[in-house]
Design a protein around this motif. Structure first.
Motif, PDB file in Angstrom:
ATOM      1  N   SER A  13      19.242  68.741  50.853  1.00  0.00           N
ATOM      2  CA  SER A  13      20.207  67.708  50.434  1.00  0.00           C
ATOM      3  C   SER A  13      19.821  66.344  50.994  1.00  0.00           C
ATOM      4  N   ALA A  46      23.667  70.449  62.212  1.00  0.00           N
ATOM      5  CA  ALA A  46      23.883  69.006  62.391  1.00  0.00           C
ATOM      6  C   ALA A  46      22.554  68.260  62.429  1.00  0.00           C
ATOM      7  N   GLY A  74      30.844  71.419  60.017  1.00  0.00           N
ATOM      8  CA  GLY A  74      32.027  71.961  59.356  1.00  0.00           C
ATOM      9  C   GLY A  74      33.268  71.184  59.711  1.00  0.00           C
ATOM     10  N   ALA A 120      27.262  67.600  49.282  1.00  0.00           N
ATOM     11  CA  ALA A 120      26.241  68.638  49.111  1.00  0.00           C
ATOM     12  C   ALA A 120      26.118  69.476  50.385  1.00  0.00           C
ATOM     13  N   ILE A 121      26.147  68.805  51.537  1.00  0.00           N
ATOM     14  CA  ILE A 121      26.047  69.525  52.809  1.00  0.00           C
ATOM     15  C   ILE A 121      27.262  70.416  53.002  1.00  0.00           C
ATOM     16  N   ARG A 147      27.015  63.002  58.150  1.00  0.00           N
ATOM     17  CA  ARG A 147      26.304  64.175  57.631  1.00  0.00           C
ATOM     18  C   ARG A 147      26.310  65.306  58.652  1.00  0.00           C
ATOM     19  N   ALA A 148      26.090  64.954  59.910  1.00  0.00           N
ATOM     20  CA  ALA A 148      26.092  65.975  60.965  1.00  0.00           C
ATOM     21  C   ALA A 148      27.437  66.695  61.014  1.00  0.00           C
ATOM     22  N   ALA A 153      21.043  67.911  59.102  1.00  0.00           N
ATOM     23  CA  ALA A 153      21.782  66.929  58.301  1.00  0.00           C
ATOM     24  C   ALA A 153      21.448  65.500  58.715  1.00  0.00           C
ATOM     25  N   ILE A 172      20.526  72.307  53.733  1.00  0.00           N
ATOM     26  CA  ILE A 172      20.948  70.986  54.221  1.00  0.00           C
ATOM     27  C   ILE A 172      19.762  70.027  54.219  1.00  0.00           C
ATOM     28  N   SER A 200      26.829  73.495  51.080  1.00  0.00           N
ATOM     29  CA  SER A 200      25.903  74.465  51.692  1.00  0.00           C
ATOM     30  C   SER A 200      26.588  75.262  52.792  1.00  0.00           C
ATOM     31  N   VAL A 201      27.411  74.577  53.564  1.00  0.00           N
ATOM     32  CA  VAL A 201      28.098  75.254  54.661  1.00  0.00           C
ATOM     33  C   VAL A 201      29.158  76.208  54.125  1.00  0.00           C
ATOM     34  N   ALA A 235      27.833  69.111  58.269  1.00  0.00           N
ATOM     35  CA  ALA A 235      26.983  70.278  58.481  1.00  0.00           C
ATOM     36  C   ALA A 235      27.579  71.218  59.528  1.00  0.00           C
ATOM     37  N   THR A 281      25.873  63.048  49.513  1.00  0.00           N
ATOM     38  CA  THR A 281      25.135  63.902  50.449  1.00  0.00           C
ATOM     39  C   THR A 281      26.083  64.736  51.293  1.00  0.00           C
TER      40      THR A 281
END
Lengths: 265, 265, 265, 265
Positions: C256, C210, D215, D252-253, D209-210, C213, C253, D256-257, D213, D249
């Motif tokens: 990104s 997080a 999930g 993309a994150i 975004r967090a 990100a 991350i 990655s996860v 990241a 973004t």
């Protein structure tokens, strides 16, 4: 300059005899101690933590029980509503209709209660700052009803815990309406028992005394002859037989605070 | 069964005359009201929000001022230490050495104070649960010192705000040491003025009364003849001339709570 | 536009070999993954919950161990100081001196570290709003040192719990200094095990991701080959062998987020 | 293993054209970016801070507008209900019925929605610990409905502020239902403008975004072509034209996860 009022009763109506017995005990105790008294009991606990929990007799049966107790004992009664269809009949019988804390932001419920109730008791939500109660008051006042009580019952403090910020009492009082302190819900540990809320009964007298010392117009207490067997909120309900001592101290403290004020010009 | 003690004085030593005048006023007031009294003043505010803020006369000069006041007025004095090199001399003069709230987890400071101080006053950190004070007590007790006071001064509540959880007072008292309520730091708004902490002076009497109603052994108050000109913590310091009314009510409340206890077997 | 830095190591120096082995593992891993690396270890845990807890080898021995590791492995090292007398020697050896979170308001410690340290890492206190870090920065800058890191490590949330308010990262970054996220202390449950702090190791990867990100300049992690045997902060330390996966995701991350920025004019 | 879903739309239906235009924009953007999409709009804001605030077109007119948009654009729609009498018709038209956060403890509302809705979206109350959502899930499951979404939207943090505890996302996911992050209500400052809630729009991208990241299964966003003119929740609504960058973004994150997980056996 008014003496402190006691609002007390069981969390929920378990059955008529028990409810009536509690009401009678409280009425006699209050008269003995010269404390104005309003009887409180819920007919439906519509927001229990878990759906497996006891909810009460329901509206129809519960409101009849309250009606009987009110007439037979000649005492004012307070209860709460959760659904619009309950308001009309509730307003016929109840002296005070209470807006539950979780519902204190539901505009429709508030204004409809405001239109019909003799007195509205607003429980301040656990998620609300004391100065934000003003917006709720305005919703009630917009319907021409200014018979309002505001009840403090604790504020979210981390998870599964409440804290009473006693600064809220003078802040709420500035709005010009009587302020009640709910000492038993304030010691709840919400959801603290997994499928039910826990509670810290042993903390009730401390917080009730603190509230009287800060200055309140009413004290709200849930009581039961045997809280260990109560069907709702047992962990934070008071044993009936601890009431006399508590009320005596609260009254003495209230007197000290009133004396202070009366000395002032 | 002990009467409540007053710990009071200015936040910081501004200069000797003013400090002495405040001490004398408080001594006389306390004697008149029959309240045991300890004079409090800091020589160095080592953790001000901003480095531009006034810190005090420093250790060497400040401790001399306290020494003079203690001797001349024949009153016990309390102050706080922040650095190891201050402890030895502080212990010679002070009746009570206070561990600042922010430093209540610094083991070395605590044990060295425990070794030398007559009495240790532990201020509970704003970040600490009341039950976690036990670990601090054990650090003091491990050095053979059991003359301990524990002081409640509020708990973090969101940003730039403190709340007093009055449940903490009975929890702290269970540890078996006198519990003090710091009514003026409890109303600080930490960092609330950008480069200084704000405060809600008007809330001090409410919280002081609440604490007395819950049950405390001591009341801690920072006072100033003119808080608007105080060099430290003005916004939460009390005007000296409001003390008599406040103390009278607090004493009456304390009496009501003591009466309750003495009735019990 | 800088790549994310890793600050990692054991909570405390347990003995030289283990500390060196961890440092070597981390150095190689960081090189392999092309991540700039600073080694972190404490020589003295001066604010353990309980005085019975292991504190480390102490300053004299600990700083020698760090000196040897720094020279032999040719890596920058970070550690924290708690007492004034440690600062001078610490500044000779350490690349970064860290101000512990509980001490982030102690003006004297901060300015003396500011005067001597190459780089100062300020851990934001659990009791501090992100915007109040500015006052600490000014204390450092007032001594002519502008090599500053700011580290987020969670905020008080009720009792025995912390919450990370990720809004703090962009707020802190506005100050113009690199911002580090301490993912392992952020999952501590302070005092949560009675005489020690608990921790939620399983939450570290979530919060580290997080933070990446949101946007950070550095990631701070305490690690151990076997946290169940760690002498300090085991419950929130990461197993060394979980690092590669975590760092790979964090790096992706971070990439990104950097890509997003670089598209902007 | 599912791609992240977007739930987005205006806070409230202002009028049909604007609502339709937003829906069309979002539908096209989501298709372009290959993101599954559910359109969100409320027909009645029944719990506004103040009764003077705009509430929407009301149920009857609002549900017709949603029906038309759903049919014409061939997109799934989500809205919330506040009164029992709305549920039946809402269930005919809406793909997802949302339980408002303030009402997440109202058993009757939940079970009646559970009985009729295709999918139920439970907004976790600001006053609720993440593990206590289980009791709400059981209320829904007791009616035989297991098409449930759980939405995180922040937790009380002091007064007039919310914090997102991102540990809640993995805790909620353990219950086995898709978890949605509401990035725009999470940055509300409840009651923060006196008679309306404030908001921190600039924080939405960071928190969104967090969440990706950490999930999540879905991202919930309130949007408006010109939030400064929005009739509800403008301060925390996103400008439509900032969506493409944010979603790119977030995607993309999320990738990655997901990549991390797919490597695991």
């Amino acid at each position: 300059g008014q003496p402190l009022v006691l609002i007390a009763g069981p969390c929920v109506i378990e059955h008529e005899e028990l409810t009536r017995a509690i009401a009678l005990y409280l009425k006699n105790l209050a008269r003995e101690m010269d404390i104005p008294f309003i009887f409180k009991a819920s007919f439906d606990k519509a927001n229990r933590t878990s759906s497996a929990a006891y909810r009460g007799p329901g509206f129809e049966q519960g409101i009849e029980i309250l009606k009987n107790i009110k007439q037979d004992l000649n005492i004012p009664v307070l209860s709460d509503v959760h659904r619009h269809e309950e308001i009309e009949k509730a307003a016929e019988i109840l002296d005070v209709i209470q807006i539950p804390a979780f519902l204190c932001r539901q505009t429709d419920l508030i204004v409809e209660v405001a239109e019909r109730a003799r007195v509205v008791n607003i429980k301040k939500g656990q998620f609300l700052a004391p100065w934000d109660v003003r917006n709720i008051l305005e919703k009630v006042l917009s319907r021409g009803n200014d018979n309002i009580l505001i009840t403090e019952r604790g504020t979210c403090f981390g998870y599964n815990n409440l804290v009473v910020d006693f600064r809220s009492l003078p802040i709420l009082r500035r709005e010009g309406f009587p302020v009640v302190f709910d000492a038993t819900h304030s010691v709840q540990l919400p959801g603290g028992q997994g499928t039910a809320s826990g509670g810290q009964r042993e903390m009730v007298p401390y917080l009730a005394r603190a509230a009287a010392a800060v200055g309140i117009d009413g004290l709200f207490l849930e009581v039961h002859p045997d809280p260990s067997k109560a069907l709702c909120d047992g962990p934070n309900s008071l044993y009936l037989d601890t009431l006399p001592d508590l009320l005596r101290t609260v009254k003495a403290i209230d007197g000290s605070v009133m004396a202070l004020k009366s000395q002032r010009p």
